[in-house]
Scaffold this motif. Sequence first.
Motif, PDB file in Angstrom:
ATOM      1  N   THR A 264       5.186  11.226   0.769  1.00 21.45           N
ATOM      2  CA  THR A 264       4.188   9.784   0.252  1.00 21.45           C
ATOM      3  C   THR A 264       4.946   8.731   1.386  1.00 21.45           C
ATOM      4  N   VAL A 265       4.659   7.525   1.877  1.00 21.26           N
ATOM      5  CA  VAL A 265       5.271   6.383   2.142  1.00 21.26           C
ATOM      6  C   VAL A 265       4.412   5.414   1.374  1.00 21.26           C
ATOM      7  N   ASN A 266       5.229   4.650   0.592  1.00 23.92           N
ATOM      8  CA  ASN A 266       4.790   3.306  -0.079  1.00 23.92           C
ATOM      9  C   ASN A 266       5.107   2.123   0.539  1.00 23.92           C
ATOM     10  N   TYR A 267       4.802   0.494   1.251  1.00 28.52           N
ATOM     11  CA  TYR A 267       4.871  -0.253   1.903  1.00 28.52           C
ATOM     12  C   TYR A 267       5.032  -1.566   2.210  1.00 28.52           C
ATOM     13  N   ILE A 268       5.315  -2.057   1.879  1.00 19.89           N
ATOM     14  CA  ILE A 268       4.716  -3.972   1.658  1.00 19.89           C
ATOM     15  C   ILE A 268       4.501  -4.744   3.026  1.00 19.89           C
ATOM     16  N   ALA A 269       4.528  -5.043   3.741  1.00 18.98           N
ATOM     17  CA  ALA A 269       4.604  -6.082   4.712  1.00 18.98           C
ATOM     18  C   ALA A 269       3.811  -7.223   5.005  1.00 18.98           C
ATOM     19  N   ASP A 270       4.882  -7.375   4.610  1.00 13.51           N
ATOM     20  CA  ASP A 270       5.169  -9.904   4.077  1.00 13.51           C
ATOM     21  C   ASP A 270       6.005 -10.435   5.821  1.00 13.51           C
ATOM     22  N   GLU A 271       6.461 -11.179   4.866  1.00 12.36           N
ATOM     23  CA  GLU A 271       6.636 -12.525   5.946  1.00 12.36           C
ATOM     24  C   GLU A 271       8.704 -11.827   6.840  1.00 12.36           C
ATOM     25  N   ASN A 272       8.635 -10.694   5.567  1.00 15.70           N
ATOM     26  CA  ASN A 272       9.732  -9.649   6.076  1.00 15.70           C
ATOM     27  C   ASN A 272      10.256  -9.263   6.949  1.00 15.70           C
ATOM     28  N   GLY A 273       8.508  -8.282   7.594  1.00 13.27           N
ATOM     29  CA  GLY A 273       8.282  -7.451   8.030  1.00 13.27           C
ATOM     30  C   GLY A 273       7.766  -6.092   7.666  1.00 13.27           C
TER      31      GLY A 273
ATOM     32  N   GLN B 114       8.263  -2.965   5.102  1.00 15.99           N
ATOM     33  CA  GLN B 114       9.393  -1.852   4.915  1.00 15.99           C
ATOM     34  C   GLN B 114       8.505  -1.387   4.123  1.00 15.99           C
ATOM     35  N   PRO B 115       8.738  -0.002   5.179  1.00 12.80           N
ATOM     36  CA  PRO B 115       8.558   1.499   4.284  1.00 12.80           C
ATOM     37  C   PRO B 115       9.492   2.117   3.526  1.00 12.80           C
ATOM     38  N   GLU B 116       9.038   2.258   2.346  1.00 11.28           N
ATOM     39  CA  GLU B 116       9.718   3.753   1.027  1.00 11.28           C
ATOM     40  C   GLU B 116       9.109   4.962   0.803  1.00 11.28           C
ATOM     41  N   GLY B 117      10.380   5.518   1.073  1.00 11.04           N
ATOM     42  CA  GLY B 117       9.527   7.224   0.806  1.00 11.04           C
ATOM     43  C   GLY B 117      10.586   8.001   0.918  1.00 11.04           C
ATOM     44  N   ALA B 118      11.104   9.496   0.055  1.00  9.81           N
ATOM     45  CA  ALA B 118      11.627   9.403  -0.577  1.00  9.81           C
ATOM     46  C   ALA B 118      12.325   9.968   0.520  1.00  9.81           C
ATOM     47  N   HIS B 119      11.297  11.120   1.738  1.00 10.66           N
ATOM     48  CA  HIS B 119      12.006  11.944   3.304  1.00 10.66           C
ATOM     49  C   HIS B 119      12.512  10.524   4.010  1.00 10.66           C
ATOM     50  N   LEU B 120      12.706   8.864   4.012  1.00  9.99           N
ATOM     51  CA  LEU B 120      12.672   8.323   4.748  1.00  9.99           C
ATOM     52  C   LEU B 120      14.560   8.077   4.728  1.00  9.99           C
ATOM     53  N   PRO B 121      15.050   8.070   4.947  1.00 15.82           N
ATOM     54  CA  PRO B 121      16.669   7.558   5.671  1.00 15.82           C
ATOM     55  C   PRO B 121      16.583   5.564   5.071  1.00 15.82           C
TER      56      PRO B 121
ATOM     57  N   GLY C 121       1.316  -1.169   0.038  1.00 14.17           N
ATOM     58  CA  GLY C 121       0.029  -0.123  -0.125  1.00 14.17           C
ATOM     59  C   GLY C 121       0.633   1.052  -0.195  1.00 14.17           C
ATOM     60  N   SER C 122       0.082   2.578  -0.301  1.00 16.14           N
ATOM     61  CA  SER C 122       0.923   3.721   0.428  1.00 16.14           C
ATOM     62  C   SER C 122       0.006   4.866   1.152  1.00 16.14           C
ATOM     63  N   TYR C 123       0.768   5.738   1.807  1.00 13.71           N
ATOM     64  CA  TYR C 123      -0.102   6.645   2.500  1.00 13.71           C
ATOM     65  C   TYR C 123       0.688   7.956   1.849  1.00 13.71           C
TER      66      TYR C 123
END
Length: 109
Positions: A85-94, A96-103, A72-74
Motif C-alpha cells: 500500500t502506498v499513501n500519498y499527497i501531491a501538492d505544491e511540495n511535489g 510525497q508517497p509513503e509506504g512500509a516498503h518504501l525507504p 490518495g492511496s493505492y
Amino acid sequence: MKCTVAIVFAALFAVVLAAPAPDAEAQILRLESDVQPEGYNFALETSDGKKHEEQGQLKNVGTEQEAIVVRGSYSFVADDGQTYTVNYIADENGFQPEGAHLPNVPIGN
C-alpha cells in the motif's frame, strides 16, 4: 483551472484502467467517481486485489496561488504474494508517497 481538474482526473483514471492484467482479466468490483468544479474523488477496486482511492481539491480558488492538492492511496498484490500500500499527497511540495516498503529518506533544506 476547473477544466484542469477534469483533465487530471480523466488522465489518472485512464492510466488505472489501461494497465495490463498479468494473467487474466480483472473484474471491476467497485467504481465510484464524483467530479465537481473545485474537486473530485474516485475509488476503484478490482478482483485482482488492486485498490485506488483519491481526492483532489482546489485551494486558493481564484487567486494567483490557485493549486490542486491530491491525497490518495493505492494497493496491489505483488508477485511475492504480499499486498503493498502506498499513501500519498501531491501538492505544491511535489509528490510525497509513503509506504512500509518504501525507504524513508529525510528531505534536507
